[in-house]
Scaffold this motif. Structure first.
Motif, PDB file in Angstrom:
ATOM      1  N   GLN A 104       0.836  -1.187   0.000  1.00 33.16           N
ATOM      2  CA  GLN A 104       0.000   0.000   0.000  1.00 33.16           C
ATOM      3  C   GLN A 104       0.877   1.246   0.000  1.00 33.16           C
ATOM      4  N   ASP A 110      -8.310   4.796  -0.798  1.00 28.58           N
ATOM      5  CA  ASP A 110      -9.554   4.090  -0.498  1.00 28.58           C
ATOM      6  C   ASP A 110      -9.892   3.023  -1.528  1.00 28.58           C
ATOM      7  N   PRO A 143      -9.173  -0.606   2.320  1.00 34.79           N
ATOM      8  CA  PRO A 143      -8.510  -1.014   3.554  1.00 34.79           C
ATOM      9  C   PRO A 143      -9.435  -1.010   4.767  1.00 34.79           C
ATOM     10  N   GLY A 144     -10.664  -0.523   4.591  1.00 31.02           N
ATOM     11  CA  GLY A 144     -11.619  -0.414   5.691  1.00 31.02           C
ATOM     12  C   GLY A 144     -12.000   1.031   5.939  1.00 31.02           C
ATOM     13  N   SER A 147     -12.639   2.757   8.683  1.00 32.72           N
ATOM     14  CA  SER A 147     -11.925   3.464   9.745  1.00 32.72           C
ATOM     15  C   SER A 147     -10.500   3.816   9.324  1.00 32.72           C
ATOM     16  N   VAL A 148      -9.864   2.958   8.511  1.00 30.73           N
ATOM     17  CA  VAL A 148      -8.504   3.229   8.057  1.00 30.73           C
ATOM     18  C   VAL A 148      -8.476   4.446   7.135  1.00 30.73           C
ATOM     19  N   VAL A 149      -9.407   4.483   6.186  1.00 27.91           N
ATOM     20  CA  VAL A 149      -9.477   5.630   5.269  1.00 27.91           C
ATOM     21  C   VAL A 149      -9.771   6.911   6.043  1.00 27.91           C
ATOM     22  N   GLU A 196      -9.043   7.568   9.222  1.00 27.93           N
ATOM     23  CA  GLU A 196      -7.862   7.955  10.007  1.00 27.93           C
ATOM     24  C   GLU A 196      -6.792   8.577   9.113  1.00 27.93           C
ATOM     25  N   ARG A 197      -6.560   7.984   7.945  1.00 32.30           N
ATOM     26  CA  ARG A 197      -5.555   8.526   7.028  1.00 32.30           C
ATOM     27  C   ARG A 197      -5.940   9.935   6.583  1.00 32.30           C
TER      28      ARG A 197
END
Length: 229
Positions: free
Chosen positions: A2, A159, A163-164, A166-168, A170-171
């Motif tokens: 990634q 995105d 990746p999920g 919550s991950v997007v 947070e990033r």
């Protein structure tokens, strides 16, 4: 592998090298632009529109011509709601892989698809985002000669690899700042989560004092701050 951690570094390197591209808005104003690539999609885009309607947010969409042709009524709905429209090529082919004639035709075909769907002059759609963010200096010169404006990005949470949610989220929150252009996707790749991601991000960014504006407003800001000879 990634690449999300690499994109902020790429931004810092590429931005000064290609200053004619729009990489961000005015950094002294707490404004940000939400942008969405690869649509319109018959399942994902309507759900996204509902979120934008709920918060009365104006976004900017960079469309693939083939998707506009498949979903003309949906394209017109996005346009009628006042969102900004840009070009992402007819299909998702990286610009460096196209000849000059192929690139010109890809953009023209996309403009024509938008013109038919939205009943507007397609030549008024001037903003272009290269697929995958890839271009060569020669192509930038050609796009400028043809009257297009290249729109890039500040925040790319990757995105499209899903990746999920919550991950997007947070990033995005970790990278966002004043004048940021956020890139999300409402197409086949990444689109299944885009409404939920957007619904989570908007209230948090509003609470931080950000105002959402269109890409066109960022171009206007740039014109106002352009040094006079």
């Amino acid at each position: 592998m990634q690449l999300a951690p690499v994109y902020p570094l790429l931004y810092r390197v590429l931005h000064p090298l290609f200053p004619k591209c729009l990489w961000h808005g005015a950094t002294e104003q707490k404004t940000i632009a939400l942008t969405f690539d690869d649509g319109p999609h018959p399942q994902y885009t309507p759900k996204l529109l509902a979120v934008l309607d709920r918060y009365q947010i104006e976004a900017s969409f960079f469309w693939l011509g083939v998707c506009v042709q498949r979903n003309p009524e949906l394209a017109n709905e996005v346009f009628q709601r006042g969102h900004g429209i840009g070009l992402h090529g007819y299909t998702h082919q990286s610009f460096p892989r196209l000849s000059t004639d192929e690139l010109k035709q890809s953009l023209l075909n996309t403009q024509n698809a938008i013109a038919d769907a939205c009943q507007i002059d397609g030549h008024l759609i001037r903003d272009v985002r290269p697929p995958n963010g890839l271009f060569m200096p020669r192509q930038l010169r050609q796009l400028d000669q043809w009257g297009y404006r290249v729109v890039m990005w500040t925040v790319v949470p990757e995105d499209w690899v899903c990746p999920g949610i919550s991950v997007v989220e947070e990033r995005t929150l970790a990278q966002v700042n004043s004048g940021a252009i956020i890139v999300l996707h409402d197409g086949y790749y990444g689109g299944k989560d885009v409404a939920a991601i957007t619904a989570n991000l908007i209230p948090q960014l509003l609470d931080q004092g950000y105002q959402f504006v269109s890409v066109n407003e960022f171009w206007q800001q740039r014109q106002l701050t352009k040094p006079r000879n």
